[in-house]
Design an enzyme around this catalytic site. Structure first.
Site, mmCIF file in Angstrom:
data_model
loop_
_atom_site.group_PDB
_atom_site.id
_atom_site.type_symbol
_atom_site.label_atom_id
_atom_site.label_comp_id
_atom_site.label_asym_id
_atom_site.label_seq_id
_atom_site.Cartn_x
_atom_site.Cartn_y
_atom_site.Cartn_z
ATOM 1 N N THR A 158 0.851 -1.195 0.000
ATOM 2 C CA THR A 158 0.000 0.000 0.000
ATOM 3 C C THR A 158 0.877 1.233 0.000
ATOM 4 O O THR A 158 2.040 1.188 0.389
ATOM 5 C CB THR A 158 -0.830 0.113 1.296
ATOM 6 O OG1 THR A 158 0.072 0.211 2.415
ATOM 7 C CG2 THR A 158 -1.756 -1.050 1.472
ATOM 8 N N ASP A 159 0.288 2.332 -0.365
ATOM 9 C CA ASP A 159 0.895 3.611 -0.010
ATOM 10 C C ASP A 159 0.612 3.826 1.484
ATOM 11 O O ASP A 159 -0.192 3.119 2.096
ATOM 12 C CB ASP A 159 0.341 4.752 -0.872
ATOM 13 C CG ASP A 159 1.266 5.973 -0.840
ATOM 14 O OD1 ASP A 159 2.140 6.041 0.049
ATOM 15 O OD2 ASP A 159 1.109 6.869 -1.696
ATOM 16 N N TRP A 160 1.262 4.817 2.052
ATOM 17 C CA TRP A 160 1.245 4.993 3.510
ATOM 18 C C TRP A 160 -0.139 5.380 4.037
ATOM 19 O O TRP A 160 -0.697 6.409 3.652
ATOM 20 C CB TRP A 160 2.313 6.017 3.902
ATOM 21 C CG TRP A 160 3.607 5.345 4.270
ATOM 22 C CD1 TRP A 160 4.278 5.479 5.454
ATOM 23 C CD2 TRP A 160 4.360 4.407 3.500
ATOM 24 N NE1 TRP A 160 5.396 4.667 5.453
ATOM 25 C CE2 TRP A 160 5.469 4.000 4.283
ATOM 26 C CE3 TRP A 160 4.205 3.825 2.245
ATOM 27 C CZ2 TRP A 160 6.411 3.070 3.839
ATOM 28 C CZ3 TRP A 160 5.144 2.899 1.794
ATOM 29 C CH2 TRP A 160 6.224 2.534 2.589
#
Ligand code: BGC
Length: 891
Positions: A290-292
């Site tokens: 995932t992105d953050w």
């Protein structure tokens, strides 16, 4: 409610699910459903998550990974697919480990242009600057240097390169992290960066899959849904997925998803983009993260193909200490919600990436902290009680990388206009310098966190894509070093009462335009340039205009993240030269002045179109504002972005994509085209998958004991672990044994792996290998036919498809397909150049056939060769294999 019981099959933490379901009106299962997006933008159901382990280039890595993962307990498997939490380790992301088997915690760190939030590193030129070099070798060498620095700091995964956003929207905040508004430029630069970084043993994380074309409202949060990028299948393939395909083919070991939704389904749990496009069609074998804080569900995202949660928190970071993966994934495995083959596939992908890069052999451990610059500090700052220790060893990893950094900065310098050959100027000329952008930020070069201010020389945009400058070679210092008669007014308001100008005076006016990540607002801009638009910042237009009223020789130097509108002054007779220096990083000074004084010729070219006015773009590429419900960003311009749009609609740009002048001049001769692989309408059939080692693993649910803490293990408060309490483990196992199923399996859910034949365009590591067959090779000789200056020539090849009556195969007038740059050629000197056209380069994506099609293999493809998308010196024809020089372009 089922998800509040300890034996929950949901794989979601109760608190987060409460917040999500309450405020977003969704549950984990429902979250993966396409939302109310306009037809025909579909996030088609695509299950199950394709297994990895069937691509030759990953075979060795999988062999080793399968051995290691087979020895892991369930808790070890789920520990390495999750992050330990925000600020729970030295790096911006830290995975769990399987220490017993020698699999370490992995350190993940930004960013695309340098190691972020640490010292003793190089601040390289940004992606957009690298794109402007149009030089594959430099793109690779910058990647090599980046890879060495990340490895030297003990970073396992370099969070780059960024090839999405593609630069569809001129105002979008993060275009500068990537390489330009063209899929092919973006793809070559991304792929060369991947190769360069990974050749040093550091893992590249290609990001952000996909459609992250604006910053405002990019994220899902408890109050509002993230923006939906609604992309049709053809534009998806021909524009947005293209650089990902090339990056996967180049071997990127990891891919990161984006914050936004695609066709209504959040990217981190979008079965269409992760399972369908990336893992099945592009045959990607590594893990997807995932992105953050973009992780939104446990089971749903795992089924949709997500392999790693970063930084491990739910969307509410730090405080609750909750996670969607880790312990919830252990529970979801035990209770049967996530099938064990999926768990095994997730873990094997992570371990295979590590082996693929040889990180099992003496890879350094992190020797810095992205949380503090002090030598000692908390090891886990987000824990309430954290042990302390030495966290920063201040390892200097710069080596001689300033050389490549300067070369990239210099070869990107794009000369747009040079009336009367004002440039190069003499070092003895009286030089009057205006604009605060000429000098480094007087408050300190790293004063603003993540460069969240535009003060002083703009060397990079803001946000996670920034890095600290070790120093800033600013233009004014360099000018003063080189020239004897330099006066500087460090102001953006044109000074009053200046002495009268003389005819020899040369005014250098520095202006800028900045953008960045939505995590900061800078001068009213929320990541995207929503406030400034494409106008130069700090009243730059007025500064230029006033300088042009006073001086008759004005050179405008622009540091910018992307296109600006120059209409207010570009045609003023005194504005004789305009130089785009893009975002040069630390090497802003000599890289520029050597060009201004003629030590080298400029050789950069525009990685995007410069419009006359912002209204030249289609409305659909404007920034979609925040609104109620999910903002819909519909890519209705389809495949017509940037120069493709301008050319189709006969809009004359201020300066065309690819434009860039030199002090030298170049001519083409011996232009030839050779047909290599004969073309057929559809490519030859893709190869079968070489096997399914994941299916051959032990995929039965393990006993509950595999989920427990090792004896004597001491927890750190809020740290994310994969272990379950004994009761939780027992209950979960009992649920699984009783056949309780995850209550909201997505529509179309299946556990049967797809056969290769079901995805004709698919194939290992990038898609059907036949797409890379070389169809034509164009060769030519480039000669510097000038007399005074050496220079490097950029040769660009654009394909024009045969005319067609079939609207389905309507294509842009021209599309960049290859480019090359010569060495510096002295007057009279020549170099042979070769440009390649592959099957994919003469194909269009047929959404009905779900395959690449050469619309008319016998037809006349024209290969235009020139130094810009509107400036050609030669053309070759595919049907006759003849070439001509002196033919004007198609427009
Ligand atoms: C950015 C990513 C970055 C991550 C970690 C996110 O906000 O979108 O590109 O890698 O943060 O800092």
């Amino acid at each position: 409610m089922h998800f509040l019981s300890s034996g929950s099959p949901s794989g979601l933490s109760a608190l987060s699910l409460f917040l999500l379901s309450d405020l977003l009106g969704t549950t984990a299962g429902a979250a993966i459903q396409p939302r109310a997006v306009p037809a025909p933008y579909v996030a088609a159901s695509y299950y199950p998550a394709p297994h990895g382990g069937w691509a030759d280039d990953w075979a060795d890595a999988y062999e080793k990974a399968l051995k290691l993962v087979s020895q892991m307990t369930l808790a070890e498997k789920t520990n390495i697919t999750g992050g330990t939490g925000f600020f729970m380790g030295p790096c911006v992301g830290n995975t769990g480990s399987a220490d017993r088997l020698g699999f370490p915690q992995l350190c993940l760190q930004d960013g695309p242009l340098g190691v972020r939030t640490t010292d003793n590193v190089t601040a390289f030129p940004a992606g957009i600057t690298t794109g402007a070099t149009f030089d594959k070798k430099l793109m690779y060498e910058r990647g090599v240097a980046l890879g060495q620095e990340f490895k030297g700091k003990g970073v396992n995964m370099y969070l780059g390169p960024s090839v999405g956003p593609l630069g569809r929207k001129p105002r979008a905040g993060r275009n500068w992290e990537g390489f330009g508004s063209d899929p092919v430029l973006q793809a070559f630069a991304g792929a060369e960066t991947v190769r360069g970084v990974q050749d040093q043993g550091c893992i590249a994380v290609l990001k952000h899959l996909i459609g992250n074309e604006q910053e405002i409202q990019r994220m899902f949060n408890v109050g509002q849904q993230g923006i939906s990028a609604n992309i049709d299948d053809r534009a998806m393939h021909e524009l947005y997925l293209w650089p990902f395909a090339e990056g996967v083919r180049a071997g990127t070991a990891v891919v990161m998803t984006s914050y936004n939704a695609v066709n209504g389904s959040a990217s981190s749990q979008n079965a269409y983009s992760i399972n369908g496009l990336l893992k099945e069609e592009l045959g990607f074998q590594g893990p997807v993260m995932t992105d953050w804080l973009a992780h939104m569900s446990g089971v749903a995202s795992a089924l949709a193909g997500l392999d790693m949660s970063m930084p491990g928190d739910t969307q509410i970071p730090v405080l609750p200490g909750t996670a969607y993966f880790m312990y919830e994934m252990t529970r979801a495995a035990l209770n049967g919600s996530v099938p064990m083959d999926r768990i095994n596939d997730m873990a094997t992908r992570v371990v295979a990436a590590w082996y693929k890069l040889g990180q099992d052999k003496d890879y350094p451990r992190p020797n810095f902290s992205s949380n503090t610059r002090a030598r000692t500090g908390l090891l886990y700052p987000a824990a309430v009680f954290s042990p302390s220790g030495v966290v920063n060893q201040y390892v200097n990893v710069q080596a001689d990388h300033k050389i490549i950094a300067k070369q990239v900065a210099q070869e990107a310098i794009t000369l747009l206009k040079n009336n009367g050959s004002l440039l190069p100027i003499s070092t003895s000329a009286p030089i009057k310098v205006f604009g605060t952008d000429a000098q480094a930020n007087p408050d300190g070069i790293n004063k603003c966190t993540d460069k969240s201010c535009n003060k002083g020389t703009l060397g990079m945009g803001w946000g996670s894509g920034s890095a600290d400058y070790p120093y800033m070679d600013d233009p004014i210092s360099s000018l003063k070093r080189k020239a004897g008669n330099v006066e500087f007014w460090n102001t953006d308001s044109f000074p009053k009462n200046l002495p009268d100008a003389t005819a020899d005076d040369v005014a250098l006016v520095f202006i800028s335009s900045d953008s960045g990540e939505n995590s900061y607002e800078v001068e009213g801009n929320h990541g995207d340039r929503d406030k400034s638009g494409l106008k130069a910042w700090h009243n730059g237009d007025e500064l230029v205009q006033k300088a042009a009223e006073k001086y008759s020789n004005v050179v405008v130097v622009v540091h910018t993240v992307g296109p600006i509108v120059m209409e207010p002054w570009i045609n003023h007779p005194s504005v004789k030269a305009v130089v785009f220096a893009h975002l040069p990083g630390q090497e802003a000074g000599d890289s520029l002045t050597e060009v201004l004084f003629g030590e080298v010729s400029p050789s950069g070219h525009l990685p995007y179109t410069l419009p006359v006015s912002e209204s030249d773009y289609p409305e659909s590429v404007g920034i979609v504002p925040n609104g109620l419900g999910q903002p819909q960003d519909t890519f209705s311009e389809g495949i017509y972005i940037d120069y493709r749009y301008f050319q189709k609609n006969g809009v004359k740009p201020q300066y065309a994509f690819g434009h860039g002048l030199s002090y030298a001049s170049f001519a083409y001769s011996d232009v030839r085209v050779q047909a290599v692989t004969p073309l057929t309408t559809v490519p030859p059939a893709r190869p079968a998958k070489s096997g399914d080692p994941i299916a051959a693993m032990n995929n039965t649910i393990p006993p509950a004991s595999e989920a427990l803490r090792p004896e004597g293990f001491k927890d750190i408060f809020r740290y994310r672990y994969s272990f379950l309490a004994e009761n939780d483990a027992k209950n979960a196992y009992a649920d699984g044994a009783a056949g309780k199923k995850y209550p909201s399996l997505p529509p179309g859910y299946s556990t049967t792996q797809k056969e290769a034949g079901q995805t004709p365009a698919g194939g290992p590591s990038g898609g059907n290998p036949a797409l890379w067959d070389v169809a034509y090779v164009v060769s030519l000789t480039v000669t510097n036919n000038g007399t005074a200056h050496a220079g490097k020539a950029s040769t660009q090849l654009y394909v024009q498809f045969p005319a067609t009556d079939n609207a389905k195969y309507d294509t842009p007038v021209l599309q960049l397909r290859d480019f090359a740059k010569t060495a510096a050629l002295a007057p009279g000197e020549s170099e042979a150049v070769e440009l390649t056209i592959r099957r994919k380069d003469v194909s269009v994506w047929d959404a009905e056939l779900q395959n690449w099609v050469v619309p008319n293999p016998e037809g006349r493809f024209k290969f235009w060769i020139g130094d810009a998308s509107d400036s050609f010196g030669a053309v070759c024809y595919s049907d006759s294999t003849a070439c001509e020089t002196g033919v004007p372009g198609p427009l």
